[in-house]
Design a protein around this motif. Structure first.
Motif, PDB file in Angstrom:
ATOM      1  N   PRO A  24      -6.368  -6.978 -12.223  1.00 18.66           N
ATOM      2  CA  PRO A  24      -7.187  -7.773 -11.296  1.00 18.66           C
ATOM      3  C   PRO A  24      -6.440  -8.008  -9.981  1.00 18.66           C
ATOM      4  CG  PRO A  24      -6.226  -9.180 -12.971  1.00 18.66           C
ATOM      5  CD  PRO A  24      -5.873  -7.772 -13.347  1.00 18.66           C
ATOM      6  N   VAL A  25      -7.187  -8.261  -8.922  1.00 22.45           N
ATOM      7  CA  VAL A  25      -6.592  -8.599  -7.631  1.00 22.45           C
ATOM      8  C   VAL A  25      -7.281  -9.852  -7.091  1.00 22.45           C
ATOM      9  CG1 VAL A  25      -5.932  -6.249  -7.048  1.00 22.45           C
ATOM     10  CG2 VAL A  25      -8.175  -7.092  -6.382  1.00 22.45           C
TER      11      VAL A  25
ATOM     12  N   ALA B 139      -9.414  -2.551  -7.346  1.00 18.61           N
ATOM     13  CA  ALA B 139      -8.529  -2.909  -8.454  1.00 18.61           C
ATOM     14  C   ALA B 139      -7.150  -2.329  -8.196  1.00 18.61           C
ATOM     15  CB  ALA B 139      -9.077  -2.387  -9.780  1.00 18.61           C
ATOM     16  N   GLU B 140      -6.166  -2.953  -8.811  1.00 26.43           N
ATOM     17  CA  GLU B 140      -4.824  -2.404  -8.785  1.00 26.43           C
ATOM     18  C   GLU B 140      -4.656  -1.500 -10.011  1.00 26.43           C
ATOM     19  OE1 GLU B 140      -1.677  -5.359  -8.363  1.00 26.43           O
ATOM     20  OE2 GLU B 140      -0.458  -4.220  -9.766  1.00 26.43           O
ATOM     21  N   LEU B 141      -3.817  -0.492  -9.890  1.00 26.09           N
ATOM     22  CA  LEU B 141      -3.570   0.380 -11.038  1.00 26.09           C
ATOM     23  C   LEU B 141      -2.190   0.099 -11.604  1.00 26.09           C
ATOM     24  CD1 LEU B 141      -4.964   3.812  -9.808  1.00 26.09           C
ATOM     25  CD2 LEU B 141      -5.873   2.388 -11.657  1.00 26.09           C
ATOM     26  N   ALA B 142      -2.134   0.051 -12.934  1.00 23.84           N
ATOM     27  CA  ALA B 142      -0.830  -0.011 -13.584  1.00 23.84           C
ATOM     28  C   ALA B 142      -0.356   1.421 -13.807  1.00 23.84           C
ATOM     29  CB  ALA B 142      -0.946  -0.751 -14.911  1.00 23.84           C
ATOM     30  N   LEU B 143       0.934   1.603 -14.060  1.00 25.28           N
ATOM     31  CA  LEU B 143       1.462   2.955 -14.228  1.00 25.28           C
ATOM     32  C   LEU B 143       0.807   3.667 -15.407  1.00 25.28           C
ATOM     33  CD1 LEU B 143       5.264   2.441 -13.531  1.00 25.28           C
ATOM     34  CD2 LEU B 143       3.412   3.002 -11.949  1.00 25.28           C
TER      35      LEU B 143
ATOM     36  N   ILE C 122       0.837  -1.200   0.000  1.00 30.42           N
ATOM     37  CA  ILE C 122       0.000   0.000   0.000  1.00 30.42           C
ATOM     38  C   ILE C 122       0.873   1.252   0.000  1.00 30.42           C
ATOM     39  CG2 ILE C 122      -1.754   1.275   1.284  1.00 30.42           C
ATOM     40  CD1 ILE C 122      -2.861  -1.372   2.216  1.00 30.42           C
ATOM     41  N   GLN C 123       1.999   1.225   0.712  1.00 30.40           N
ATOM     42  CA  GLN C 123       2.898   2.375   0.665  1.00 30.40           C
ATOM     43  C   GLN C 123       3.404   2.589  -0.760  1.00 30.40           C
ATOM     44  OE1 GLN C 123       3.305   4.648   2.919  1.00 30.40           O
ATOM     45  NE2 GLN C 123       1.859   3.473   4.160  1.00 30.40           N
ATOM     46  N   GLU C 124       3.614   1.490  -1.456  1.00 33.31           N
ATOM     47  CA  GLU C 124       4.060   1.624  -2.850  1.00 33.31           C
ATOM     48  C   GLU C 124       2.953   2.136  -3.751  1.00 33.31           C
ATOM     49  OE1 GLU C 124       5.626  -2.222  -3.633  1.00 33.31           O
ATOM     50  OE2 GLU C 124       7.564  -1.749  -2.730  1.00 33.31           O
ATOM     51  N   ALA C 125       1.702   2.026  -3.261  1.00 33.06           N
ATOM     52  CA  ALA C 125       0.571   2.536  -4.049  1.00 33.06           C
ATOM     53  C   ALA C 125       0.760   4.011  -4.351  1.00 33.06           C
ATOM     54  CB  ALA C 125      -0.738   2.316  -3.289  1.00 33.06           C
ATOM     55  N   ARG C 126       1.473   4.755  -3.474  1.00 36.61           N
ATOM     56  CA  ARG C 126       1.689   6.188  -3.715  1.00 36.61           C
ATOM     57  C   ARG C 126       2.278   6.421  -5.093  1.00 36.61           C
ATOM     58  NH1 ARG C 126       4.938   8.251   1.405  1.00 36.61           N
ATOM     59  NH2 ARG C 126       6.152   6.409   0.901  1.00 36.61           N
ATOM     60  N   GLU C 127       3.280   5.617  -5.417  1.00 37.84           N
ATOM     61  CA  GLU C 127       3.928   5.809  -6.717  1.00 37.84           C
ATOM     62  C   GLU C 127       3.024   5.344  -7.854  1.00 37.84           C
ATOM     63  OE1 GLU C 127       6.591   7.479  -6.400  1.00 37.84           O
ATOM     64  OE2 GLU C 127       6.573   7.223  -4.218  1.00 37.84           O
ATOM     65  N   ARG C 128       2.370   4.179  -7.649  1.00 41.18           N
ATOM     66  CA  ARG C 128       1.506   3.664  -8.727  1.00 41.18           C
ATOM     67  C   ARG C 128       0.357   4.611  -9.009  1.00 41.18           C
ATOM     68  NH1 ARG C 128       2.108  -1.212  -6.053  1.00 41.18           N
ATOM     69  NH2 ARG C 128       0.102  -0.906  -5.041  1.00 41.18           N
ATOM     70  N   VAL C 129      -0.300   5.054  -7.932  1.00 47.21           N
ATOM     71  CA  VAL C 129      -1.490   5.874  -8.109  1.00 47.21           C
ATOM     72  C   VAL C 129      -1.124   7.202  -8.789  1.00 47.21           C
ATOM     73  CG1 VAL C 129      -3.270   7.172  -6.882  1.00 47.21           C
ATOM     74  CG2 VAL C 129      -2.757   4.821  -6.224  1.00 47.21           C
ATOM     75  N   ARG C 130      -0.025   7.814  -8.341  1.00 43.17           N
ATOM     76  CA  ARG C 130       0.332   9.099  -8.917  1.00 43.17           C
ATOM     77  C   ARG C 130       0.633   8.971 -10.415  1.00 43.17           C
ATOM     78  NH1 ARG C 130       4.953  13.196  -6.864  1.00 43.17           N
ATOM     79  NH2 ARG C 130       6.271  11.710  -7.960  1.00 43.17           N
ATOM     80  N   SER C 131       1.418   7.944 -10.755  1.00 43.35           N
ATOM     81  CA  SER C 131       1.721   7.742 -12.176  1.00 43.35           C
ATOM     82  C   SER C 131       0.467   7.449 -12.972  1.00 43.35           C
ATOM     83  CB  SER C 131       2.697   6.583 -12.347  1.00 43.35           C
ATOM     84  OG  SER C 131       3.904   6.892 -11.724  1.00 43.35           O
TER      85      SER C 131
ATOM     86  N   SER D 227      -2.582  -4.531  -3.233  1.00 40.40           N
ATOM     87  CA  SER D 227      -2.672  -3.430  -4.172  1.00 40.40           C
ATOM     88  C   SER D 227      -4.111  -3.108  -4.545  1.00 40.40           C
ATOM     89  CB  SER D 227      -1.892  -3.803  -5.429  1.00 40.40           C
ATOM     90  OG  SER D 227      -2.299  -5.088  -5.859  1.00 40.40           O
ATOM     91  N   GLY D 228      -5.082  -3.756  -3.888  1.00 41.47           N
ATOM     92  CA  GLY D 228      -6.479  -3.585  -4.292  1.00 41.47           C
ATOM     93  C   GLY D 228      -7.066  -2.230  -3.949  1.00 41.47           C
ATOM     94  N   PHE D 229      -6.328  -1.415  -3.158  1.00 45.54           N
ATOM     95  CA  PHE D 229      -6.859  -0.092  -2.799  1.00 45.54           C
ATOM     96  C   PHE D 229      -6.483   0.985  -3.809  1.00 45.54           C
ATOM     97  CE2 PHE D 229      -6.438  -2.254   1.315  1.00 45.54           C
ATOM     98  CZ  PHE D 229      -7.755  -2.170   1.730  1.00 45.54           C
TER      99      PHE D 229
END
Lengths: 500, 70, 290
Positions: free
Chosen positions: A115-116, A105-109, A41-50, A78-80
């Motif tokens: 899918p999760v 769902a997970e976001l790709a860059l 989830i902490q890594e979500a910061r980078e995924r979500v922003r991109s 990564s589902g958040f």
């Protein structure tokens, strides 16, 4: 400027809704996610922003705080991603309406949705809480759509989701997944030649949910017999099938299998399986193991004595309670694990006991081997039966046996008889041999035989209970109200406990 | 004050990272000590300047009290 | 308990008379346990790697002899020897273990509890001095003592190279009765006993053969007829039993031979087990016990 979106996580097999709050404040650009999160989830910061930027949206260059509530629930994975992106975009822009909608769902860059695992149990939970819509990656749509009363919106890109929420370009809801799949994958009983004893034991195991040990030399067909067992089990009730599918969803196994199968599962883990792979566990939030994937179906352990003893010890609790509890530092979770155990083993260390080749083992070796085979779970095995190697004559000239469907008919009526009996409150609480014997309506002659067997065969109290339960199932199969002498005698023959 | 000619490295205010913020705070404390203004309230603002091709200021963003104390 | 080992020399009142029948009797004996074997003694010997049926026969025979007060002499080895000692002890009879090693050496080690029981009521004896290891060469010497001590030797099972056959040869040379339990000509464990019968040993089909061979055994009138009885078994059960021998078979084979459905075969086998007529073995095989 504060906004929220609904996401979801799982604890065991239960979904837990999570409110994703996003607050945009003045300040230097900053992005923090709080609320008992893990690394993903902490890594979500980078995924979500991109993803937001690559989706053509502006990322607010201000101080963003995202909170996942309730804070005490551990959250993982990564589902958040999608819910976080929606919450942030809503906080920065009005006109995005996410009321009554959840996002998993997970976001790709590049802003596409991935899918999760665990979407099905999440969807069940969200529907129960009154959410009307759920946005998922299109690969997750079929499983989510199994849940009644929930409109599932499959999306491939973040832009599509936002367009939908702005009311500009609605997403077509996914149609409920295709119905039950075709017939069983295992062999039909009619294809198995000979093996009268083993077939009979399979029928009893299917009718009463008894655990079974097959012994026989290599190549005698133990695996084939075990694979035929699911074909004797009745179809699952839709509720039960959904529960089983939810377990597969947690492991991400629904994408390559019919989303909803009414046929009982068959799982045959190899003896090199890890302990957590077998009973559940793993890093982070606990995952269901093979025993839960076999829920309401069959767990087959070939070469039983090759399994590490600790694995077999770990099976004792699930075999007793039909569920497994995995304790973690952050939380303990429970997965259902109600399965019929079929174990297979060679009859002796050299594998040729009773075989034409002859066996070189002496009795001491045999006893030591026997203890190793079933030692840890001996008292959980109700039926023990041999699977001799078939002679060529039997393989070709043997008469056709009964088809699985015929046997399944008997199994179904036996199960009906049993559930009728279990409705009687007195039957459910009987535990001691004598109380069981009364509630099973054991005939006097049968009771006398049982008493004699206690002396001669040195049955333990547990052994008595197992023999009685198997005998009751035999009587159910015969449609008999009471347990007769023959049923007791037959059950005694299959008992998994040898006279010392 | 932070200026950038383009956003390929992100907007100018993003360049005011934790390290720069720490430096700015140290600088402020030194200034207050040397000028005996410890009691006086003060704050750090960030001005983010976007420059155009000819180094003219295209856009100014003023972030008040951008660097908050410990 | 048994106390420490003691030495018994020729001329002592305890010295077993029969040992003097040997050309080279032992110089002396180390003994543990209260009772040395007397005239009413029978050896029950056989293979270490016996079949389940063989073990069952040995134990039963040990028990019958024990009940009749006959001293059961054997070699404390695994397999038939151990089963015979155990049968005698369980029946409360005297039993004697003759070792091929020193009195203070426990071999085989897993028979330590058994040897304690034997030393408690019967005795353990050896001609080897304390500390002697169980060398291979000691065992034929040991066998001659067993043969000398008894009125008769019963060989339960053994391959043609079994040590039990050497005991039988010593016994024949000393004029003792030799009996052998016959078995299937296919079973390697019965090859030795079948050969003995061909060479003139009496077939042992039941305790009556023993009484016939050594009438003195029945002196106290305990004509043993115990064991599981066929009387009272219903006809369908006998039908299955007649199809079975001591060689283990699969229930399916019985079902095929008798054209009976599996549930019926299982039920009848279950009843026969309770009656003690059938033994359920590892691997799901079944064997007749007598």
């Amino acid at each position: 400027m504060i906004a929220s979106a609904i996401g979801c996580t799982v604890q065991g097999l239960a979904g837990v809704p999570v409110t994703v709050e996003a607050h945009i404040a003045n300040g230097l650009p900053h992005f923090a996610i709080v609320g008992l999160t893990d690394r993903a989830i902490q890594e979500a910061r980078e995924r979500v922003r991109s993803a937001v930027q690559n989706g053509g949206f502006e990322w607010p260059q201000r101080r963003i705080t995202v909170n996942l509530a309730p804070a005490e629930v551990p959250k993982e994975g990564s589902g958040f991603d999608l819910a976080i992106a929606v919450a942030v975009l809503r906080a920065g822009e009005s006109g995005i309406d996410s009321s009554g909608t959840a996002f998993v769902a997970e976001l790709a860059l590049d802003s596409s949705l991935r899918p999760v695992n665990g979407v099905l149990p999440m969807a069940r939970c969200l529907a129960a809480l009154g959410m009307r819509r759920l946005v998922v990656a299109s690969q997750n749509a079929a499983e989510a759509a199994l849940v009644d009363g929930l409109c599932v919106l499959p999306a491939t890109r973040l832009q599509d989701v936002v367009e939908h929420l702005r009311g500009l370009l609605p997403i077509q809801p996914a149609r409920p997944g295709a119905g039950a799949d075709a017939g069983p994958a295992g062999p039909d009983l009619a294809e198995v030649c000979g093996q009268a004893s083993a077939k009979r034991a399979l029928e009893i195991a299917a009718a009463g949910g008894h655990n079974l040990l097959l012994t026989g030399p290599p190549g005698s067909g133990k695996t084939m017999m075990a694979r035929a067992l699911p074909s004797l089990l009745p179809d699952l009730e839709p509720d039960a099938a959904l529960e089983v599918s939810a377990i597969y969803s947690l492991r991400g196994l629904l994408r390559e299998r019919p989303a909803m199968s009414l046929r009982p599962a068959f799982r045959a883990p190899h003896h090199s399986v890890s302990r957590s792979g077998l009973v559940g566990g793993g890093v982070g939030i606990a995952q269901p193991g093979e025993i839960s994937l076999a829920h309401r179906g069959v767990l087959f352990l070939d070469e039983l004595c090759e399994f590490p003893r600790s694995h077999l010890e770990a099976l004792r609790q699930p075999l007793e309670h039909h569920a497994v509890t995995i304790v973690r530092s952050r939380a303990a979770v429970t997965f259902p694990a109600e399965f019929v155990l079929v174990a297979a083993a060679n009859p002796c260390p050299c594998g040729h006991l009773g075989d034409a080749k002859g066996c070189n083992c002496d009795l001491r070796q045999l006893q030591a081997y026997d203890a190793r085979v079933s030692g840890p779970i001996r008292d959980r095995i109700d039926l023990q039966v041999s699977v001799p190697r078939q002679r060529f004559g039997d393989l070709f000239g043997g008469s056709e046996g009964e088809a699985s469907a015929v046997v399944r008919g008997r199994v179904e009526s036996a199960r009906q008889m049993r559930s009728g009996r279990l409705a009687d409150p007195a039957a459910g609480t009987a535990r001691t041999p004598s109380a069981l014997s009364r509630s099973y309506r054991t005939a006097p002659a049968a009771r006398r035989l049982l008493a004699r067997s206690g002396e001669r065969l040195r049955l333990s109290a547990r052994g008595f209970v197992r023999v009685l339960r198997v005998a009751r199932t035999i009587a159910d199969l015969a449609g008999d109200d009471g347990v007769g002498e023959a049923a007791i005698a037959e059950a005694l023959h299959y008992r998994g406990e040898m006279a010392a | 004050m932070k200026a950038r000619r383009g956003t390929s490295f992100g907007p100018p205010q993003e360049a005011v990272d934790a390290r720069k913020q720490r430096k700015l705070r140290t600088l402020l404390e030194l200034y207050r000590a040397q000028t005996h203004r410890q009691q006086q309230p003060c704050r750090i603002d960030v001005l983010a300047l976007m420059m155009d091709g000819s180094l003219g200021v295209a856009k100014v963003e003023h972030i008040e009290d951008a660097v908050q104390g410990e | 308990m048994s106390g420490g080992p003691r030495q018994v020399s020729p001329g002592s009142p305890e010295w077993p008379e029969r040992l003097s029948h040997l050309d080279h009797p032992p110089q002396e004996l180390w003994v543990r346990g209260p009772v040395l074997p007397g005239a009413r003694s029978v050896a029950v010997v056989g293979s270490r790697r016996a079949t389940p049926a063989g073990l069952s026969i040995a134990r039963e025979l040990g028990g019958l002899l024990g009940e009749a007060g006959v001293n059961v002499i054997s070699g404390l080895a695994r397999g038939v020897d151990g089963a015979a000692h155990l049968g005698a002890l369980d029946a409360g009879g005297p039993t004697t273990a003759v070792l091929g090693c020193g009195i203070d050496v426990c071999y085989p080690r897993q028979h330590a509890p058994l040897s304690e029981r034997i030393a408690g009521s019967g005795c353990i004896l050896t001609e080897e001095p304390p500390g002697t290891q169980p060398f291979k060469a000691n065992f034929p010497k040991r066998n001659r003592i067993i043969a000398a001590l008894v009125a008769a030797v019963v060989v339960v099972e053994g391959t043609e190279r079994s040590g039990a056959l050497s005991t039988a040869r010593w016994a024949a040379d000393l004029g003792r009765e030799v009996l052998a339990v016959p078995g299937s000509i296919r079973s390697p464990q019965s090859r030795g006993t079948n050969l003995l019968i061909r060479d003139g040993a009496r077939p042992y089909l039941g305790p009556e053969d023993l009484v016939q061979a050594v009438p003195g055994l029945a002196a106290t009138g305990a004509g043993p007829a115990g064991g599981p009885s066929l009387a009272g078994l219903r006809r369908p059960l006998l039908e299955i039993l007649e199809r079975m021998g001591p060689t283990p078979v699969y229930p399916d084979e019985l079902g095929q031979a008798l054209a009976l459905p599996a549930p019926l075969v299982a039920a009848r086998l279950g009843e026969l087990e309770v009656a003690g007529a059938v033994l359920s073995l590892p691997g799901g095989l079944v064997a007749r016990t007598f």
